[in-house]
Write an enzyme that holds these catalytic residues in place. Structure first.
Site, PDB file in Angstrom:
ATOM      1  N   GLY A  89     -41.830 -30.094   9.459  1.00  0.00           N
ATOM      2  CA  GLY A  89     -41.859 -29.650   8.073  1.00  0.00           C
ATOM      3  C   GLY A  89     -43.257 -29.767   7.508  1.00  0.00           C
TER       4      GLY A  89
ATOM      5  N   ARG B 177     -45.347 -28.320   1.098  1.00  0.00           N
ATOM      6  CA  ARG B 177     -46.330 -28.794   0.125  1.00  0.00           C
ATOM      7  C   ARG B 177     -46.833 -30.195   0.422  1.00  0.00           C
ATOM      8  NH1 ARG B 177     -42.971 -27.608  -5.249  1.00  0.00           N
ATOM      9  NH2 ARG B 177     -41.342 -28.260  -3.798  1.00  0.00           N
TER      10      ARG B 177
ATOM     11  N   GLY C  15     -45.761 -32.099   3.600  1.00  0.00           N
ATOM     12  CA  GLY C  15     -45.850 -32.369   5.030  1.00  0.00           C
ATOM     13  C   GLY C  15     -47.194 -32.011   5.638  1.00  0.00           C
TER      14      GLY C  15
ATOM     15  N   LYS D 268     -36.687 -44.634  -4.646  1.00  0.00           N
ATOM     16  CA  LYS D 268     -37.341 -43.359  -4.985  1.00  0.00           C
ATOM     17  C   LYS D 268     -36.471 -42.534  -5.927  1.00  0.00           C
ATOM     18  CE  LYS D 268     -40.465 -40.047  -4.487  1.00  0.00           C
ATOM     19  NZ  LYS D 268     -39.850 -38.761  -4.801  1.00  0.00           N
TER      20      LYS D 268
ATOM     21  N   HIS E  15     -37.020 -43.922  -9.267  1.00  0.00           N
ATOM     22  CA  HIS E  15     -38.395 -43.522  -9.604  1.00  0.00           C
ATOM     23  C   HIS E  15     -38.398 -42.117 -10.184  1.00  0.00           C
ATOM     24  CE1 HIS E  15     -41.937 -41.170  -8.314  1.00  0.00           C
ATOM     25  NE2 HIS E  15     -42.668 -42.261  -8.428  1.00  0.00           N
ATOM     26  N   ASN E  16     -37.694 -41.199  -9.543  1.00  0.00           N
ATOM     27  CA  ASN E  16     -37.663 -39.818 -10.030  1.00  0.00           C
ATOM     28  C   ASN E  16     -36.852 -39.687 -11.311  1.00  0.00           C
ATOM     29  OD1 ASN E  16     -39.057 -39.378  -7.656  1.00  0.00           O
ATOM     30  ND2 ASN E  16     -37.958 -37.502  -7.165  1.00  0.00           N
TER      31      ASN E  16
ATOM     32  N   GLU F  71     -39.154 -40.613 -13.884  1.00  0.00           N
ATOM     33  CA  GLU F  71     -40.082 -39.485 -14.039  1.00  0.00           C
ATOM     34  C   GLU F  71     -39.494 -38.423 -14.960  1.00  0.00           C
ATOM     35  OE1 GLU F  71     -40.918 -35.985 -10.997  1.00  0.00           O
ATOM     36  OE2 GLU F  71     -41.853 -37.846 -10.327  1.00  0.00           O
TER      37      GLU F  71
END
Length: 336
Positions: free
Chosen positions: A7, A10, A12, A187, A190-191, A194
């Site tokens: 992958g 954007r 990877g 995560k 975290h998002n 965000e």
């Protein structure tokens, strides 16, 4: 160290380049031949399939998947048949942590380690580094420490936290959060945070953008709320300058604000944006976790619902309200 990257989107591709810069050997596979070619030009080793990538990697293998959450199970099915006991499979995308628990359990009988690595850094990570939140077995995490360290921003990117004892990997920008699923759970939240931060900036800036409401004559009819003191809203505010000044010494300064200031500098009226805001799942999963835990999360939930509204998902409910107003009061819709 040797690693395979599946992958090259954007994130990877840039992660591959950062690893190569740090001296690691990276084998790459992607459906886009152009993306593979770009990485090869910087020293990556190409593979034309996941099977070829696994065959080329020295053992014990480490394969990092950087693909959308919706296709992770398919990629695991393709890759795992080419892995052996002691190999490590990493999901660095934004999968739901519940899926990580299931996948780790399914791979464990084969002796394959599964790590979930919540990776934050976006398109800027090549230069800034990637904050990594890691879940999985300690043995596998420790083995791949050189990879995580190379991707991480490093200690110098932030001043020491007063009162915190020095040491550990968190100050380098990566952390083993716990067993399977823990990385993506951290995560996920975290998002969710965000989402809330972005919504707060957006709502505040929208209030500033409409601070000139008193300069526009309003229609005087039964369907329009009168502005009682138009002289209180006679400001023509420069949002590009306001976001710039907030970046310096303000308690709301942040990288998100930096990016917002850049956006206003390039496009003061944001005319290149339609206002349609997508969500990739983490905000929903955060809200569901809050419900299961019995934890109030008003801001995060409201920010998620606003994203639905931005895509027209509130239109039917709005039509219902309009229909009821017409029914009980004969109120006709005003069209802009």
């Amino acid at each position: 160290m040797n690693i395979g990257m599946i992958g090259l989107g954007r994130m990877g591709e840039n992660m591959t380049l950062r690893l190569i810069r740090a001296g690691h050997s990276v084998w790459v596979f992607d459906r886009s031949a152009e993306a593979v070619a770009r990485c090869v030009a910087h020293g990556a080793k190409p593979a034309d399939s996941s099977a070829a990538l696994c065959a080329a990697l020295p053992t014990p293998r480490a394969v990092w998947m950087m693909v959308p959450a919706a296709v992770v199970d398919g990629v695991i099915a393709d890759v795992s048949v080419h892995l052996a006991a002691g190999d490590v499979l990493i999901d660095g995308g934004n999968s739901c942590y519940v899926d990580d628990i299931r996948r780790a359990a399914a791979l464990a009988p084969k002796g394959i380690h599964y790590l979930d690595v919540g990776t934050s850094g976006g398109v800027w990570g090549l230069e800034r580094g990637y904050c990594q939140m890691i879940g999985g077995a300690t043995e596998a995490v420790q083995r791949l420490d050189p990879i995580f360290a190379a991707l991480a921003p490093g200690k110098a990117t932030a001043p020491p936290t007063p009162g915190r004892a020095a040491g550990g990997t968190a100050e380098q920008g990566y952390l083993h959060c716990g067993p399977a699923g823990a990385g993506h759970f951290v995560k996920m939240v975290h998002n969710g945070i965000e989402y809330g931060l972005m919504a707060a900036y957006a709502e505040g800036l929208s209030i500033l953008a409409h601070a000139n409401a008193g300069l526009t004559k309003r229609t005087a009819d039964a369907e329009t709320t009168p502005l009682r003191n138009p002289e209180h809203y006679a400001y023509q505010l420069d949002l590009a300058q306001i976001t710039e000044v907030w970046r310096r010494g303000s308690v709301v300064s942040s990288w998100l604000l930096d990016l917002t200031a850049q956006a206003f500098a390039a496009d003061p009226k944001l005319e290149s944006f339609s206002g349609r805001v997508s969500d990739s799942g983490e905000g929903r999963w955060t809200a569901l976790a809050a419900i299961d835990e019995g934890v109030p999360a008003h801001v995060l939930a409201a920010a998620l619902f606003e994203r639905f509204s931005s895509r027209g998902e509130a239109l039917f409910a709005d039509k219902v309200c309009s229909a009821m107003r017409f029914g009980f009061g004969g109120h006709l819709e005003k069209h802009s």
